[in-house]
Motif scaffolding. Structure first.
Motif, mmCIF file in Angstrom:
data_model
loop_
_atom_site.group_PDB
_atom_site.id
_atom_site.type_symbol
_atom_site.label_atom_id
_atom_site.label_comp_id
_atom_site.label_asym_id
_atom_site.label_seq_id
_atom_site.Cartn_x
_atom_site.Cartn_y
_atom_site.Cartn_z
ATOM 1 N N GLU A 27 15.074 0.978 49.945
ATOM 2 C CA GLU A 27 13.961 1.564 50.682
ATOM 3 C C GLU A 27 13.983 1.126 52.142
ATOM 4 O O GLU A 27 13.739 1.928 53.043
ATOM 5 C CB GLU A 27 12.636 1.180 50.028
ATOM 6 N N GLY A 85 8.814 6.650 49.811
ATOM 7 C CA GLY A 85 8.720 7.848 48.992
ATOM 8 C C GLY A 85 7.825 8.908 49.610
ATOM 9 O O GLY A 85 8.053 10.113 49.425
ATOM 10 N N ASP A 88 9.956 10.695 52.088
ATOM 11 C CA ASP A 88 10.892 11.590 51.391
ATOM 12 C C ASP A 88 10.218 12.900 51.027
ATOM 13 O O ASP A 88 10.749 13.995 51.287
ATOM 14 C CB ASP A 88 11.407 10.914 50.116
ATOM 15 N N ARG A 89 9.049 12.813 50.409
ATOM 16 C CA ARG A 89 8.355 14.012 49.942
ATOM 17 C C ARG A 89 7.884 14.878 51.112
ATOM 18 O O ARG A 89 7.939 16.115 51.053
ATOM 19 C CB ARG A 89 7.184 13.621 49.044
ATOM 20 N N LEU A 138 14.584 11.421 45.553
ATOM 21 C CA LEU A 138 13.554 11.214 44.542
ATOM 22 C C LEU A 138 14.182 10.618 43.292
ATOM 23 O O LEU A 138 15.402 10.560 43.161
ATOM 24 C CB LEU A 138 12.859 12.536 44.215
#
Length: 360
Positions: A27, A85, A88-89, A138
């Motif tokens: 990450e 995350g 990313d989304r 993901l």
């Protein structure tokens, strides 16, 4: 601190050096990549807009939305509390909205975006990259669904354009053929990625999809949630053995919390050594572990459970003979785990140091 004698993955790989909730090394690397990559992407969008300005309002909205998503992602990447995350989304959502918007305008309003075969040629590499990106960013299950959903939306746009061609209102059958090739290339890319992910998961074993916070800090073993998730993914009956330390409260009163932790690490080491590499082992709680056995044959399952029980008893710890009881159940899903835990309670209530099989 994890017991270093355990032949299990270092939970720092999943949890970070700071323990539960700390960012993983992967990450942090992605966050750093975003912090230098997003400014470059924003600059490229700005230069591209300057070269083709002015644009139709529909194109301005698409490019402006993409620039806005990149800017927001850049700001969020500088906030340590923002999970990677989320970035990313956000980027996947913005990227696919832009791609599908451009495709829709090119198919149904080509005069606005200089549509036609040239547009499909320009979109092809970005389309394939967009299909593969969810699998990289993901978790494997969500990534697959996002990529398949994007391919399905593209297929729906192609079907609508095909209806226009059949009705004589479409611009060109050539565009329809190129769109079919676009879908074919995208589908083949997804199939290739699916095969790669499957091989990778097979090599990494049953716990390839662990998330931060799903490992026991002492033993490095997965906790209850990933075991239940693993059981839900299996479409066949499985045998579950739940192994629990007998008289754990007495051990704690006699030796304190340090002895209890030592016993837990000892039991985890013993189970890891006594089971096959591919047999999933998880930590359910203080002194309780679950093992998925490779067979559902009642006699073979009983033999394996007895072997586990005797293996633990044959290895004294600090001059103490630690005994365990084993609850066995054969079934599907989390229901099998619950029945095995009930069988373990019955075994310990009956005196301990025994194997109890859950009734069918």
């Amino acid at each position: 601190m994890r017991d270093r004698l355990l032949p299990l993955p270092d939970p720092a790989f999943y949890l970070g050096e700071g323990g539960t909730g700390s960012p993983t090394r992967t990450e942090e690397a992605r966050r750093a990549a975003y912090q230098w990559g997003l400014p470059i992407a924003l600059l490229a969008v700005a230069v591209g807009l300057a070269l083709v300005w002015p644009l139709h309002p529909a194109q301005t909205a698409l490019w402006g939305g993409l620039a806005g998503v990149l800017a927001v992602a850049l700001v969020l990447s500088a906030l340590p509390r923002c999970p990677v995350g989320v970035l990313d989304r956000l980027l996947l959502l913005g990227g696919w909205t832009f791609l599908l918007g451009r495709l829709a305008l090119g198919l149904f309003a080509p005069h606005l975006v200089d549509g036609g075969p040239e547009l499909l040629g320009l979109l092809l590499p970005w389309f394939v990259l967009g299909l593969l990106a969810p699998g990289w960013l993901l978790d494997s299950s969500l990534g697959r669904w996002v990529a398949r959903g994007a391919l399905a939306v593209t297929g729906a746009l192609g079907a609508l354009y095909g209806v226009r061609v059949l009705l004589g209102t479409g611009e060109s059958g050539l565009i329809l053929a190129l769109l079919a090739q676009l879908l074919l290339v995208g589908g083949l890319a997804l199939l290739g990625q699916e095969a790669t992910l499957t091989r990778t998961e097979d090599r990494r074993g049953p716990w390839s999809g662990l998330l931060p916070g799903e490992c026991d800090e002492l033993t490095g073993l997965p906790l209850r949630r990933p075991m239940e998730r693993r059981l839900r993914t299996l479409r066949r009956p499985v045998a579950v053995a739940v192994v629990g330390v007998d008289d754990l409260p007495d051990l704690e009163r006699g030796g304190g919390a340090v002895l209890v932790q030592t016993v837990r690490a000892h039991l985890a080491r013993t189970l890891a050594a006594a089971t096959r590499t591919g047999d999933p082992v998880a930590c359910l709680g203080e002194g309780t572990f679950a093992v998925l056995l490779p067979t559902t044959d009642p006699l073979a399952v009983r033999v394996v459970a007895e072997r586990l029980r005797l293996r633990v008893a044959s290895r004294p710890l600090a001059g103490r003979v630690v005994t365990v009881s084993v609850g066995l159940a054969v079934g599907t899903g989390a229901e099998a785990l619950a029945r095995a835990e009930a069988a373990l309670r019955d075994a310990q209530a009956g005196g301990g140091h025994r194997v109890e099989v859950a009734p069918e």
